[in-house]
Design a protein around this motif. Sequence first.
Motif, mmCIF file in Angstrom:
data_model
loop_
_atom_site.group_PDB
_atom_site.id
_atom_site.type_symbol
_atom_site.label_atom_id
_atom_site.label_comp_id
_atom_site.label_asym_id
_atom_site.label_seq_id
_atom_site.Cartn_x
_atom_site.Cartn_y
_atom_site.Cartn_z
ATOM 1 N N PRO A 199 0.832 -1.204 0.000
ATOM 2 C CA PRO A 199 0.000 0.000 0.000
ATOM 3 C C PRO A 199 0.867 1.253 0.000
ATOM 4 C CG PRO A 199 -0.019 -1.074 2.150
ATOM 5 C CD PRO A 199 0.680 -2.006 1.218
ATOM 6 N N HIS A 202 2.118 4.149 3.316
ATOM 7 C CA HIS A 202 3.054 3.785 4.388
ATOM 8 C C HIS A 202 4.494 3.846 3.887
ATOM 9 C CE1 HIS A 202 0.494 2.808 7.676
ATOM 10 N NE2 HIS A 202 -0.232 1.962 6.979
ATOM 11 N N PHE A 226 -1.580 -6.593 -4.105
ATOM 12 C CA PHE A 226 -0.706 -7.762 -4.161
ATOM 13 C C PHE A 226 -1.369 -8.819 -5.046
ATOM 14 C CE2 PHE A 226 0.742 -11.895 -2.514
ATOM 15 C CZ PHE A 226 2.022 -11.804 -3.015
ATOM 16 N N THR A 248 3.706 -11.641 6.121
ATOM 17 C CA THR A 248 2.455 -12.269 5.662
ATOM 18 C C THR A 248 2.528 -12.618 4.173
ATOM 19 O OG1 THR A 248 1.179 -11.084 7.321
ATOM 20 C CG2 THR A 248 -0.042 -11.862 5.397
ATOM 21 N N ILE A 249 3.158 -11.760 3.400
ATOM 22 C CA ILE A 249 3.244 -12.016 1.957
ATOM 23 C C ILE A 249 4.135 -13.230 1.689
ATOM 24 C CG2 ILE A 249 4.159 -11.054 -0.216
ATOM 25 C CD1 ILE A 249 2.848 -8.412 0.578
ATOM 26 N N SER A 282 8.398 -4.732 8.545
ATOM 27 C CA SER A 282 7.129 -4.150 9.021
ATOM 28 C C SER A 282 6.530 -4.955 10.156
ATOM 29 C CB SER A 282 6.062 -4.007 7.926
ATOM 30 O OG SER A 282 6.495 -3.162 6.910
ATOM 31 N N ARG A 304 14.667 -6.269 8.515
ATOM 32 C CA ARG A 304 15.019 -4.945 9.041
ATOM 33 C C ARG A 304 13.865 -4.420 9.885
ATOM 34 N NH1 ARG A 304 10.626 -2.568 8.144
ATOM 35 N NH2 ARG A 304 9.882 -2.358 6.042
ATOM 36 N N GLY A 306 11.680 -0.917 11.208
ATOM 37 C CA GLY A 306 11.410 0.499 10.966
ATOM 38 C C GLY A 306 10.121 0.936 11.606
ATOM 39 N N LYS A 407 -0.106 -5.756 15.333
ATOM 40 C CA LYS A 407 0.474 -5.772 13.983
ATOM 41 C C LYS A 407 -0.168 -6.899 13.209
ATOM 42 C CE LYS A 407 3.440 -2.777 12.559
ATOM 43 N NZ LYS A 407 3.953 -2.360 11.270
ATOM 44 N N TRP A 441 -1.147 -13.829 9.671
ATOM 45 C CA TRP A 441 -1.206 -12.380 9.882
ATOM 46 C C TRP A 441 -0.223 -11.872 10.921
ATOM 47 C CZ3 TRP A 441 -3.485 -10.508 5.884
ATOM 48 C CH2 TRP A 441 -4.538 -11.197 5.289
ATOM 49 N N LYS A 463 -19.128 -8.338 11.223
ATOM 50 C CA LYS A 463 -18.187 -8.061 10.126
ATOM 51 C C LYS A 463 -18.833 -7.109 9.109
ATOM 52 C CE LYS A 463 -15.027 -10.489 7.036
ATOM 53 N NZ LYS A 463 -15.471 -10.488 5.647
ATOM 54 N N PRO A 472 -10.676 -2.712 5.908
ATOM 55 C CA PRO A 472 -10.926 -4.157 5.990
ATOM 56 C C PRO A 472 -9.958 -4.895 6.917
ATOM 57 C CG PRO A 472 -10.721 -3.445 3.694
ATOM 58 C CD PRO A 472 -10.554 -2.232 4.528
ATOM 59 N N LYS A 477 -11.014 -10.593 13.242
ATOM 60 C CA LYS A 477 -11.045 -11.913 12.596
ATOM 61 C C LYS A 477 -11.811 -12.882 13.494
ATOM 62 C CE LYS A 477 -7.801 -11.588 9.103
ATOM 63 N NZ LYS A 477 -8.483 -10.551 8.311
HETATM 64 C C1 MCA Z 1 -6.016 -8.054 4.037
HETATM 65 N N1 MCA Z 1 -6.821 -8.600 4.978
HETATM 66 C C2 MCA Z 1 -6.229 -8.475 6.165
HETATM 67 C C3 MCA Z 1 -5.018 -7.803 5.927
HETATM 68 N N2 MCA Z 1 -4.908 -7.564 4.613
HETATM 69 N N3 MCA Z 1 -6.612 -8.862 7.393
HETATM 70 C C4 MCA Z 1 -5.791 -8.584 8.404
HETATM 71 N N4 MCA Z 1 -4.613 -7.942 8.260
HETATM 72 C C5 MCA Z 1 -4.197 -7.536 7.035
HETATM 73 N N5 MCA Z 1 -3.049 -6.905 6.900
HETATM 74 C C6 MCA Z 1 -8.090 -9.291 4.811
HETATM 75 C C7 MCA Z 1 -9.036 -8.620 3.871
HETATM 76 O O1 MCA Z 1 -9.839 -7.710 4.568
HETATM 77 C C8 MCA Z 1 -9.844 -9.793 3.344
HETATM 78 O O2 MCA Z 1 -10.755 -10.192 4.304
HETATM 79 C C9 MCA Z 1 -8.796 -10.880 3.241
HETATM 80 O O3 MCA Z 1 -7.781 -10.545 4.205
HETATM 81 C C10 MCA Z 1 -8.146 -10.964 1.880
HETATM 82 O O4 MCA Z 1 -7.869 -9.646 1.449
HETATM 83 P P1 MCA Z 1 -6.884 -9.333 0.277
HETATM 84 O O5 MCA Z 1 -6.879 -7.852 0.042
HETATM 85 O O6 MCA Z 1 -7.131 -10.242 -0.863
HETATM 86 O O7 MCA Z 1 -5.534 -9.745 0.948
HETATM 87 P P2 MCA Z 1 -4.150 -9.606 0.352
HETATM 88 O O8 MCA Z 1 -4.172 -8.834 -0.930
HETATM 89 O O9 MCA Z 1 -3.512 -10.944 0.335
HETATM 90 O O10 MCA Z 1 -3.477 -8.617 1.431
HETATM 91 C C11 MCA Z 1 -2.628 -9.057 2.374
HETATM 92 C C12 MCA Z 1 -1.379 -8.163 2.344
HETATM 93 C C13 MCA Z 1 -1.798 -6.742 2.769
HETATM 94 C C14 MCA Z 1 -0.812 -8.120 0.929
HETATM 95 C C15 MCA Z 1 -0.403 -8.773 3.277
HETATM 96 O O11 MCA Z 1 -2.351 -6.780 4.064
HETATM 97 C C16 MCA Z 1 -0.642 -5.792 2.734
HETATM 98 O O12 MCA Z 1 -0.315 -5.246 1.678
HETATM 99 N N6 MCA Z 1 0.027 -5.581 3.886
HETATM 100 C C17 MCA Z 1 1.204 -4.739 3.953
HETATM 101 C C18 MCA Z 1 0.970 -3.555 4.803
HETATM 102 C C19 MCA Z 1 2.176 -2.635 4.822
HETATM 103 O O13 MCA Z 1 2.762 -2.289 3.800
HETATM 104 N N7 MCA Z 1 2.562 -2.233 5.997
HETATM 105 C C20 MCA Z 1 3.689 -1.368 6.140
HETATM 106 C C21 MCA Z 1 3.366 -0.432 7.249
HETATM 107 P P3 MCA Z 1 -12.138 -10.899 3.910
HETATM 108 O O14 MCA Z 1 -11.781 -12.096 3.083
HETATM 109 O O15 MCA Z 1 -12.724 -11.238 5.228
HETATM 110 O O16 MCA Z 1 -12.903 -9.863 3.160
HETATM 111 S S1 MCA Z 1 4.662 -0.457 8.393
HETATM 112 C C22 MCA Z 1 5.803 0.585 7.829
HETATM 113 O O17 MCA Z 1 5.701 1.190 6.771
HETATM 114 C C23 MCA Z 1 7.029 0.597 8.705
HETATM 115 C C24 MCA Z 1 7.776 1.858 8.560
HETATM 116 C C25 MCA Z 1 7.910 -0.595 8.360
HETATM 117 O O18 MCA Z 1 8.664 -1.046 9.211
HETATM 118 O O19 MCA Z 1 7.830 -1.036 7.206
#
Ligand code: MCA
Length: 501
Positions: A199, A202, A226, A248-249, A282, A304, A306, A407, A441, A463, A472, A477
Amino acid sequence: MNTTTNMRPFPAINYSNNAVALNEDAAQWTYTELRQHIDRLASGLLGKARDLKEERIAFFMPASVNYVATLLGIWRAGGIAVPLNIAAAMPEIEHALSCAKVTRLVVGISSPAESLTPLFSLCRGLNIEVLNFSDVLSDKIMVMPELDIERRAMMLFTSGTTNKPKGVVSTHKNIRAQITTLLEAWNWQVEDSIPLFLPLHHIHGIINVLCCALWIGARVTLFARFDMGTILARVEDRDYSVFMAVPTIYVKIIGELEKLPEPRRKRICTGFKDMRLNISGSAACPVKLYNQWKELTGQTLLERYGMTEIGMGISNPYFGERRAGAVGVPLPGVEAELFDEAGNIIEGDDTPGEIRIRGDNVFLEYWDNPKATEDSFIDGWFCTGDVAVRETGYYRIMGRSSVDIIKSGGYKLSALEIEGTLLTHESVAECAVIGVEDETWGEAVTAFVVLKPEQVLEYAALKRWCETRMSPYKIPKHLRVVESLPRNAMGKVMKPELKKL
Ligand code: MCA
Ligand code: AMP
């Protein structure tokens, strides 16, 4: 001393450069084309003004060349960029827009207008001018202002232990420091090619992937989300040299690889193996995951540490030992120390303490919140709230000082913010939200709820109710309906007791 910023534009965008900067779907953008796009956007935003003078300009767009032009265009014209979470619910967007006192909002051209209707009416109510990206582009390129590097450049929203997310303001100097330390530490190369599927509200996506790549002159392939299938196909085709993701990825990719027939799995694993670098961050990368990835792909994940407020602070080395379960050593130009409860620096290894950070990478302030800013610094050190221990010089994160931070899939969530929303549900009398350990997660949001008399609440209904009220990934969960919450003598919910349940 050079006090004006060279953020405008980044060095690689600064000269005629026909290397590919961005891939978006089938289209390619060279650095020269990107520069023109940025200049046109910046000029359009400036209009007759010479400088945006830290005007807060928000933008609501998926990863795209237009996103990049908006971010860099706002920087170039002297504004503060406020990238919005495109998955956020309207109340969350309203909070960001009003907290940041945004005056203009740029939206992407590809978004179907209908889905933007609630956003448009929200902006009308807040007196925010909504601009369509393509309408902002100007054919007349204006002279850009000279900016002092101490000027504010970006505001990202982060959850703390308080109810609502706070606006973290970074200056041009902070951003430059956050980028350049990573270029050095991770040996970024002009030949690098990286997919960007994280995303873009961030640091991980914006700084570590996008800005590092553009600063050095590498190639970024943009994905609006993703997209596992396409990304793995490109890995198989050896399109990338660097891969950055949250744990998670990696868990999800391993799950996918296990489903694939052997020859294809092998080709994808070789695609990862042949990259020069795979990074995890992250959130904590479990040792099991580190080992699985190594076994499958032959790549040693570089983990790492951050935070939105500091960019990256601590990292395993590019050259040298990348230790499983550890986040490594302070990055170049970043000072990190562990502090005990009395506020003394802990010398040597094996004693846990709070990580505190100093350096040009550390943010300026929480927007419009001097109290929160003051409270988060002690003697010039930014207090992260993360607890770590040093083992032969390497930092290992042990947890957080607050149980109210969760987290999930790399997102930092405030339990109190989720509780605050759940408490507005007509059937809920009391509630407590915690993160429960989860293989995919990291932590799964779990709500314990005491219902009002004669009320029932099913998970599916809760939900659905949450869907219009929170992003979302914040939606619980798991739901546990309980008779009462365990409280201490002060009436405070004892969350560690709930974790045991
Ligand atoms: C999606 N879902 C989640 C999450 N992501 N549930 C809990 N936690 C999550 N993170 C749910 C959706 O609501 C949906 O629920 C189901 O999972 C599938 O969604 P979908 O979008 O298809 O999932 P995905 O595309 O596989 O997304 C998972 C993901 C995403 C790719 C891991 O969460 C993501 O991009 N996370 C990265 C976040 C990030 O960049 N953080 C950095 C910030 P339902 O099926 O019930 O509708 S931290 C930062 O920047 C600091 C400085 C650092 O250290 O990096
Ligand atoms: P955010 O505020 O979204 O930038 O999240 C920052 C928080 O993520 C940090 O304060 C840590 O708690 C956590 N974090 C980031 N990287 C790691 C890591 N490698 N291991 C454990 N926790 C991490």
